[in-house]
Design a protein around this motif. Structure first.
Motif, mmCIF file in Angstrom:
data_model
loop_
_atom_site.group_PDB
_atom_site.id
_atom_site.type_symbol
_atom_site.label_atom_id
_atom_site.label_comp_id
_atom_site.label_asym_id
_atom_site.label_seq_id
_atom_site.Cartn_x
_atom_site.Cartn_y
_atom_site.Cartn_z
ATOM 1 N N ARG A 61 0.431 -1.041 -0.137
ATOM 2 C CA ARG A 61 0.438 -0.128 -0.060
ATOM 3 C C ARG A 61 0.639 1.483 0.277
ATOM 4 N NH1 ARG A 61 -1.741 3.781 3.412
ATOM 5 N NH2 ARG A 61 -0.300 3.119 5.646
ATOM 6 N N LEU A 62 2.215 1.258 0.522
ATOM 7 C CA LEU A 62 2.899 2.709 0.791
ATOM 8 C C LEU A 62 3.722 2.327 -0.560
ATOM 9 C CD1 LEU A 62 4.088 2.060 4.625
ATOM 10 C CD2 LEU A 62 2.862 3.253 3.324
ATOM 11 N N ALA A 63 3.923 1.187 -1.001
ATOM 12 C CA ALA A 63 4.893 1.782 -2.428
ATOM 13 C C ALA A 63 3.744 2.788 -3.930
ATOM 14 C CB ALA A 63 5.421 0.342 -2.668
ATOM 15 N N LEU A 64 2.529 1.955 -3.470
ATOM 16 C CA LEU A 64 1.680 2.212 -4.360
ATOM 17 C C LEU A 64 0.847 2.847 -3.993
ATOM 18 C CD1 LEU A 64 -0.191 1.112 -7.141
ATOM 19 C CD2 LEU A 64 -2.121 0.852 -5.852
ATOM 20 N N THR A 78 -8.082 8.345 -6.437
ATOM 21 C CA THR A 78 -8.457 7.946 -4.926
ATOM 22 C C THR A 78 -7.165 6.393 -5.278
ATOM 23 O OG1 THR A 78 -10.417 6.644 -5.084
ATOM 24 C CG2 THR A 78 -10.244 8.995 -4.648
ATOM 25 N N LEU A 79 -6.839 6.355 -3.832
ATOM 26 C CA LEU A 79 -6.548 5.377 -3.201
ATOM 27 C C LEU A 79 -7.366 4.520 -2.444
ATOM 28 C CD1 LEU A 79 -4.760 2.647 -4.414
ATOM 29 C CD2 LEU A 79 -3.078 4.172 -2.792
ATOM 30 N N PRO A 113 4.396 5.597 -13.087
ATOM 31 C CA PRO A 113 4.800 4.466 -11.828
ATOM 32 C C PRO A 113 4.337 3.275 -11.421
ATOM 33 C CG PRO A 113 2.773 6.161 -11.782
ATOM 34 C CD PRO A 113 4.188 6.436 -13.115
ATOM 35 N N LEU A 114 2.902 3.475 -12.325
ATOM 36 C CA LEU A 114 2.305 2.132 -12.010
ATOM 37 C C LEU A 114 3.403 1.174 -13.160
ATOM 38 C CD1 LEU A 114 -1.315 2.828 -13.182
ATOM 39 C CD2 LEU A 114 -0.282 1.956 -10.876
ATOM 40 N N HIS A 115 3.676 0.853 -14.105
ATOM 41 C CA HIS A 115 4.848 0.347 -14.454
ATOM 42 C C HIS A 115 5.850 -0.805 -13.993
ATOM 43 C CE1 HIS A 115 7.570 -1.485 -18.608
ATOM 44 N NE2 HIS A 115 6.589 -2.595 -18.053
ATOM 45 N N VAL A 116 6.198 0.636 -13.133
ATOM 46 C CA VAL A 116 7.453 0.270 -12.259
ATOM 47 C C VAL A 116 6.470 -1.008 -10.786
ATOM 48 C CG1 VAL A 116 9.166 1.011 -10.885
ATOM 49 C CG2 VAL A 116 8.554 1.697 -12.697
#
Length: 226
Positions: A61-64, A78-79, A113-116
């Motif tokens: 979660r923190l990484a995302l 939002t997350l 960022p999502l790809h990484v």
């Protein structure tokens, strides 16, 4: 003298039986003790695994959050529970499945960022489309129901991510229609919240079936809701 010997011979079996009984009780006690110790060890192991699982989830979660810091801080996304939500009105104009310029620009900022994030964890990204509970208007030539509309919007976002550099084997689309609303469809504001697109990282080995099913639902000709 003979009477004393007879008395001793009669009492000997009693002590032997008592000794056997005590040995049996000690054996049962040892077995119970071993079982209790084994149960405690198993419980401790289960608790340790649960703690590690929760720690791993928190790290993900923190990484995302870190990967999406900019769009999150601006309020564009939002997350919640590991799912990235984008309000449908930001991505699409009313009654349309065509991306608005600001929506397309936002998706472009999310690709890197999502790809990484996905590559580091060998995960896939599920793109899910949702609508409100209003039925498709009669005479609409593009979609039979909200399922098809949500599917097309999910596919539109999926293709936009791919066009912006996301590998095709990292994303798939899914449609939920009016199911699973985030709030009750009680007024225009609540319906606007339910018209959304969500992106959720999922384990690769649990998504192959879902990806195949979603691909089978693909709609190739874009259209609009009348």
């Amino acid at each position: 003298m003979e009477e004393l010997e007879d008395a001793n011979s009669e009492s000997s079996p009693v002590w032997a039986i008592f000794g056997d009984l005590m040995s049996g009780l000690v054996g049962v006690f040892v077995l119970i003790l071993v079982w209790v110790l084994g149960f405690q060890l198993e419980l401790a192991k289960t608790l340790e695994e649960e703690v590690k699982k929760r720690e791993a989830e928190e790290q993900r979660r923190l990484a995302l959050e870190q990967a999406l810091a900019d769009p999150l801080s601006s309020g564009r996304v939002t997350l919640r529970d590991g799912r990235i939500g984008i309000r449908g009105s930001f991505l699409f104009a009313s009654n349309s499945d065509q991306l608005q310029p600001e929506g397309e620009a936002l998706l472009q900022t999310l690709v890197e960022p999502l790809h990484v994030y996905l590559t580091d964890r060998d995960q896939l990204l599920m793109i899910s489309g949702f609508t409100d509970n209003r039925p498709i208007q009669s005479g609409n030539l593009h979609y039979k129901d909200n399922w098809e509309l949500s599917a097309q919007r999910a596919l539109t976002v999926t293709r936009a991510l791919i066009d912006s550099g996301m590998p095709q084997d990292r994303v798939f689309a899914a449609a939920f229609g009016a199911q699973q609303p985030v709030v009750e469809n009680s007024d225009d504001e609540s319906r606007a919240k339910n018209r959304r697109v969500e992106m959720a990282p999922v384990p690769r080995n649990k998504s192959q079936t879902g990806a195949s099913q979603a691909n089978a639902m693909a709609i190739d000709n874009p259209g609009s809701r009348s």
